[in-house]
Motif scaffolding. Structure first.
Motif, PDB file in Angstrom:
ATOM      1  N   ILE A 187       4.917 -12.280  -7.113  1.00  0.00           N
ATOM      2  CA  ILE A 187       5.077 -11.801  -5.893  1.00  0.00           C
ATOM      3  C   ILE A 187       5.276 -10.472  -4.737  1.00  0.00           C
ATOM      4  O   ILE A 187       5.776  -9.859  -5.336  1.00  0.00           O
ATOM      5  CB  ILE A 187       7.110 -12.499  -5.102  1.00  0.00           C
ATOM      6  N   GLY A 188       3.880 -10.797  -4.055  1.00  0.00           N
ATOM      7  CA  GLY A 188       3.465  -9.632  -3.107  1.00  0.00           C
ATOM      8  C   GLY A 188       4.604  -9.299  -2.292  1.00  0.00           C
ATOM      9  O   GLY A 188       3.916 -10.686  -0.935  1.00  0.00           O
ATOM     10  N   HIS A 189       5.430  -9.070  -1.715  1.00  0.00           N
ATOM     11  CA  HIS A 189       5.773  -8.849  -0.877  1.00  0.00           C
ATOM     12  C   HIS A 189       6.043  -7.775   0.661  1.00  0.00           C
ATOM     13  O   HIS A 189       6.063  -6.967  -0.992  1.00  0.00           O
ATOM     14  CB  HIS A 189       7.546  -8.478  -1.091  1.00  0.00           C
ATOM     15  N   THR A 190       5.663  -7.876   1.135  1.00  0.00           N
ATOM     16  CA  THR A 190       5.266  -7.373   2.707  1.00  0.00           C
ATOM     17  C   THR A 190       6.210  -6.593   3.845  1.00  0.00           C
ATOM     18  O   THR A 190       6.525  -7.872   3.778  1.00  0.00           O
ATOM     19  CB  THR A 190       3.906  -7.254   3.339  1.00  0.00           C
ATOM     20  N   THR A 191       6.479  -6.465   3.631  1.00  0.00           N
ATOM     21  CA  THR A 191       7.429  -5.610   4.936  1.00  0.00           C
ATOM     22  C   THR A 191       6.732  -5.199   5.690  1.00  0.00           C
ATOM     23  O   THR A 191       6.150  -3.862   5.547  1.00  0.00           O
ATOM     24  CB  THR A 191       8.798  -4.690   4.634  1.00  0.00           C
ATOM     25  N   VAL A 192       7.249  -5.256   6.633  1.00  0.00           N
ATOM     26  CA  VAL A 192       6.418  -4.847   8.692  1.00  0.00           C
ATOM     27  C   VAL A 192       7.392  -3.764   9.207  1.00  0.00           C
ATOM     28  O   VAL A 192       8.404  -4.167   9.508  1.00  0.00           O
ATOM     29  CB  VAL A 192       5.252  -5.324   9.832  1.00  0.00           C
ATOM     30  N   PRO A 193       7.161  -2.280   9.821  1.00  0.00           N
ATOM     31  CA  PRO A 193       8.352  -1.689   9.493  1.00  0.00           C
ATOM     32  C   PRO A 193       8.578  -1.673  11.609  1.00  0.00           C
ATOM     33  O   PRO A 193       7.031  -2.451  11.918  1.00  0.00           O
ATOM     34  CB  PRO A 193       8.014  -0.785   9.712  1.00  0.00           C
ATOM     35  N   ASP A 194       9.216  -1.804  12.432  1.00  0.00           N
ATOM     36  CA  ASP A 194       9.651  -1.808  13.338  1.00  0.00           C
ATOM     37  C   ASP A 194       9.736  -0.663  14.684  1.00  0.00           C
ATOM     38  O   ASP A 194      11.339  -0.435  13.989  1.00  0.00           O
ATOM     39  CB  ASP A 194      10.428  -3.595  13.692  1.00  0.00           C
ATOM     40  N   PRO A 195       9.128   0.190  14.981  1.00  0.00           N
ATOM     41  CA  PRO A 195       8.291  -0.458  15.216  1.00  0.00           C
ATOM     42  C   PRO A 195       6.930  -0.423  14.549  1.00  0.00           C
ATOM     43  O   PRO A 195       7.432   0.803  13.196  1.00  0.00           O
ATOM     44  CB  PRO A 195       7.980   0.846  16.670  1.00  0.00           C
ATOM     45  N   PHE A 196       5.864  -0.816  14.751  1.00  0.00           N
ATOM     46  CA  PHE A 196       4.862  -0.953  13.692  1.00  0.00           C
ATOM     47  C   PHE A 196       3.804   0.337  13.940  1.00  0.00           C
ATOM     48  O   PHE A 196       3.998   1.014  15.186  1.00  0.00           O
ATOM     49  CB  PHE A 196       3.683  -1.978  13.981  1.00  0.00           C
ATOM     50  N   GLN A 197       3.841   1.388  12.168  1.00  0.00           N
ATOM     51  CA  GLN A 197       3.109   2.638  12.495  1.00  0.00           C
ATOM     52  C   GLN A 197       1.717   2.825  11.339  1.00  0.00           C
ATOM     53  O   GLN A 197       1.294   3.672  11.173  1.00  0.00           O
ATOM     54  CB  GLN A 197       4.512   3.923  11.944  1.00  0.00           C
ATOM     55  N   GLY A 198       1.055   1.678  11.549  1.00  0.00           N
ATOM     56  CA  GLY A 198      -0.093   2.294  10.424  1.00  0.00           C
ATOM     57  C   GLY A 198       0.008   1.556   9.379  1.00  0.00           C
ATOM     58  O   GLY A 198      -0.447   1.824   8.687  1.00  0.00           O
ATOM     59  N   TRP A 201       5.317  -1.441   3.551  1.00  0.00           N
ATOM     60  CA  TRP A 201       5.776  -1.147   2.643  1.00  0.00           C
ATOM     61  C   TRP A 201       5.449  -2.472   1.890  1.00  0.00           C
ATOM     62  O   TRP A 201       5.584  -3.769   2.173  1.00  0.00           O
ATOM     63  CB  TRP A 201       7.577  -1.227   2.625  1.00  0.00           C
ATOM     64  N   TYR A 202       4.808  -3.093   0.733  1.00  0.00           N
ATOM     65  CA  TYR A 202       4.560  -3.699  -0.163  1.00  0.00           C
ATOM     66  C   TYR A 202       5.160  -3.590  -1.541  1.00  0.00           C
ATOM     67  O   TYR A 202       4.946  -2.033  -2.415  1.00  0.00           O
ATOM     68  CB  TYR A 202       3.121  -3.458  -0.464  1.00  0.00           C
ATOM     69  N   GLN A 203       5.593  -4.161  -2.216  1.00  0.00           N
ATOM     70  CA  GLN A 203       6.741  -4.116  -3.641  1.00  0.00           C
ATOM     71  C   GLN A 203       6.004  -5.865  -4.172  1.00  0.00           C
ATOM     72  O   GLN A 203       6.340  -7.075  -3.736  1.00  0.00           O
ATOM     73  CB  GLN A 203       7.829  -4.722  -3.043  1.00  0.00           C
ATOM     74  N   PRO A 204       4.966  -5.748  -5.242  1.00  0.00           N
ATOM     75  CA  PRO A 204       4.315  -6.321  -6.553  1.00  0.00           C
ATOM     76  C   PRO A 204       6.081  -5.975  -7.039  1.00  0.00           C
ATOM     77  O   PRO A 204       6.524  -5.621  -7.598  1.00  0.00           O
ATOM     78  CB  PRO A 204       3.876  -5.841  -7.526  1.00  0.00           C
ATOM     79  N   LYS A 269      10.679  -8.726   9.543  1.00  0.00           N
ATOM     80  CA  LYS A 269       8.950  -9.005  10.009  1.00  0.00           C
ATOM     81  C   LYS A 269       8.507  -8.236   8.529  1.00  0.00           C
ATOM     82  O   LYS A 269       8.150  -7.685   7.633  1.00  0.00           O
ATOM     83  CB  LYS A 269       8.271  -8.267  10.783  1.00  0.00           C
ATOM     84  N   PHE A 270       8.393  -9.730   7.719  1.00  0.00           N
ATOM     85  CA  PHE A 270       7.941  -9.946   6.146  1.00  0.00           C
ATOM     86  C   PHE A 270       7.401 -10.304   5.944  1.00  0.00           C
ATOM     87  O   PHE A 270       7.576 -11.640   6.862  1.00  0.00           O
ATOM     88  CB  PHE A 270       9.459  -9.449   5.313  1.00  0.00           C
ATOM     89  N   SER A 271       6.405 -10.946   4.784  1.00  0.00           N
ATOM     90  CA  SER A 271       6.232 -12.044   4.353  1.00  0.00           C
ATOM     91  C   SER A 271       6.056 -11.642   3.164  1.00  0.00           C
ATOM     92  O   SER A 271       5.758 -11.131   2.434  1.00  0.00           O
ATOM     93  CB  SER A 271       4.391 -12.014   5.077  1.00  0.00           C
ATOM     94  N   PHE A 272       5.342 -13.137   2.167  1.00  0.00           N
ATOM     95  CA  PHE A 272       4.909 -12.875   0.377  1.00  0.00           C
ATOM     96  C   PHE A 272       4.091 -13.672   0.181  1.00  0.00           C
ATOM     97  O   PHE A 272       3.309 -14.940   0.797  1.00  0.00           O
ATOM     98  CB  PHE A 272       6.149 -12.752   0.071  1.00  0.00           C
ATOM     99  N   GLU A 273       3.427 -13.679  -0.664  1.00  0.00           N
ATOM    100  CA  GLU A 273       2.543 -14.541  -1.740  1.00  0.00           C
ATOM    101  C   GLU A 273       2.403 -14.365  -2.438  1.00  0.00           C
ATOM    102  O   GLU A 273       3.824 -13.799  -3.609  1.00  0.00           O
ATOM    103  CB  GLU A 273       1.040 -13.940  -1.372  1.00  0.00           C
ATOM    104  N   LEU A 274       2.471 -15.747  -3.274  1.00  0.00           N
ATOM    105  CA  LEU A 274       2.826 -16.368  -4.949  1.00  0.00           C
ATOM    106  C   LEU A 274       1.710 -17.130  -5.255  1.00  0.00           C
ATOM    107  O   LEU A 274       1.150 -17.581  -5.198  1.00  0.00           O
ATOM    108  CB  LEU A 274       4.321 -16.602  -4.316  1.00  0.00           C
ATOM    109  N   TYR A 290       4.125 -17.007   2.169  1.00  0.00           N
ATOM    110  CA  TYR A 290       5.021 -17.602   2.507  1.00  0.00           C
ATOM    111  C   TYR A 290       4.859 -16.689   4.115  1.00  0.00           C
ATOM    112  O   TYR A 290       5.514 -15.860   3.808  1.00  0.00           O
ATOM    113  CB  TYR A 290       5.690 -17.765   2.173  1.00  0.00           C
ATOM    114  N   TYR A 291       5.372 -17.220   5.415  1.00  0.00           N
ATOM    115  CA  TYR A 291       5.929 -16.534   6.542  1.00  0.00           C
ATOM    116  C   TYR A 291       7.155 -17.182   7.025  1.00  0.00           C
ATOM    117  O   TYR A 291       6.893 -18.804   7.609  1.00  0.00           O
ATOM    118  CB  TYR A 291       4.263 -16.854   7.592  1.00  0.00           C
TER     119      TYR A 291
END
Length: 296
Positions: A187-198, A201-204, A269-274, A290-291
């Motif tokens: 599971i590769g989990h991605t979190t997008v900070p708000d506000p987005f700053q470039g 955060w990615y968590q394998p 704001k997050f998503s992950f691939e499985l 997964y969105y």
């Protein structure tokens, strides 16, 4: 190779639909499309979420409804026409599919949800493979454990940073987690900070529960229940070879085609691939993305 996957799916669909009234087996279907039956099963399941012979059986049942409504033929004749062998088998399969016997439905037809012919037009090219909308799903609360990293978006596109971090985790850090829920599912989990700053955060990760033992240097994250749009990517390569080019094509399809049609209600704001490695090999990769749509 994406054309090969699409061609295989189209050829398989066309052959099945043209021979529904004849004997069909996994062996003769795979021979007709010139691919090993094991690889065909994997590709077909990935594209349709249905077993190949299950698809054949359900398509025959669906097509037989017209005979039940409009033909005076006996149920025994219809069962033979659609290659069910005998009336008893036809009755059993029909009831499993629709929760009603064919004789009862024939007397009083009601709306039914059927297995329609698979339409490969819903598949879209993405990088080296194909992507399609899989389902809308609700996942209950679950927990993941892994190593969280801050990833610069531009660096990730240039150097495949997330891919490298995911491969390193799966082969080197993952074995340090004792008793994960499924050691073969990444599971590769991605979190997008708000506000987005470039950066993101990615968590394998892998999924864990109360019986898992997680090393102290790893982050345990609990994912609240959400409704998700789920997309499936299929590619003719190993999971380790999923690239930012592949994912960017998927993201473009999701952001430009799907998201404008959905009403979101999200706090984070997050998503992950499985990726279930048990379904993959050096010539085939299957990845679900997964969105989240709304928290439930």
């Amino acid at each position: 190779m994406d054309l090969h996957l699409l061609e295989t799916i189209n050829q398989t669909t066309e052959y099945i639909e043209s021979h529904l009234l004849e004997e069909l087996s996994l062996d003769n279907i795979s021979t007709q499309v010139n691919i090993s039956k094991f690889h065909l099963l994997r590709i077909w399941k990935g594209a349709t979420s249905t077993g190949l012979m299950e698809y054949v059986r359900r398509r025959r049942i669906a097509c037989s409804l017209g005979d039940l409504m409009h033909e005076p033929s006996s149920i025994e004749f219809i069962s033979s026409k659609y290659s069910f062998g005998c009336e008893r088998t036809y009755n059993r399969v029909f009831k499993e599919e629709f929760n009603i016997s064919p004789a009862r439905w024939r007397r009083n037809p009601t709306p039914l949800q059927i297995m329609d012919r698979f339409n490969a037009d819903f598949l879209h090219r993405a990088g080296e493979g194909l992507v399609y909308f899989h389902s809308t799903s609700i996942l209950p609360t679950f927990s993941i454990a892994g190593l969280e990293h801050r990833v610069d978006v531009n660096d990730n596109m240039a150097n495949q940073t997330s891919n490298r971090l995911g491969v390193e985790f799966f082969y080197h850090s993952r074995p340090r987690i004792i008793n994960p829920v499924n050691k073969d599912t990444y599971i590769g989990h991605t979190t997008v900070p708000d506000p987005f700053q470039g950066y993101t955060w990615y968590q394998p990760s892998v999924q864990v529960d109360q019986s898992s033992i997680v090393p102290p240097d790893m982050t345990v994250k609990q994912i609240a229940p959400h409704k998700y749009g789920v997309f499936t990517y299929m590619g003719p390569h190993r999971p380790e070879e999923i690239s930012s080019r592949t994912l960017s094509a998927i993201w473009r399809h999701i952001f430009e085609t799907w998201m404008p049609t959905v009403q979101f209600g999200l706090e984070d704001k997050f998503s992950f691939e499985l990726i279930n490695y048990a379904k993959c090999n050096k010539h085939y990769c299957e990845c679900n993305l997964y969105y989240p749509i709304v928290r439930v």
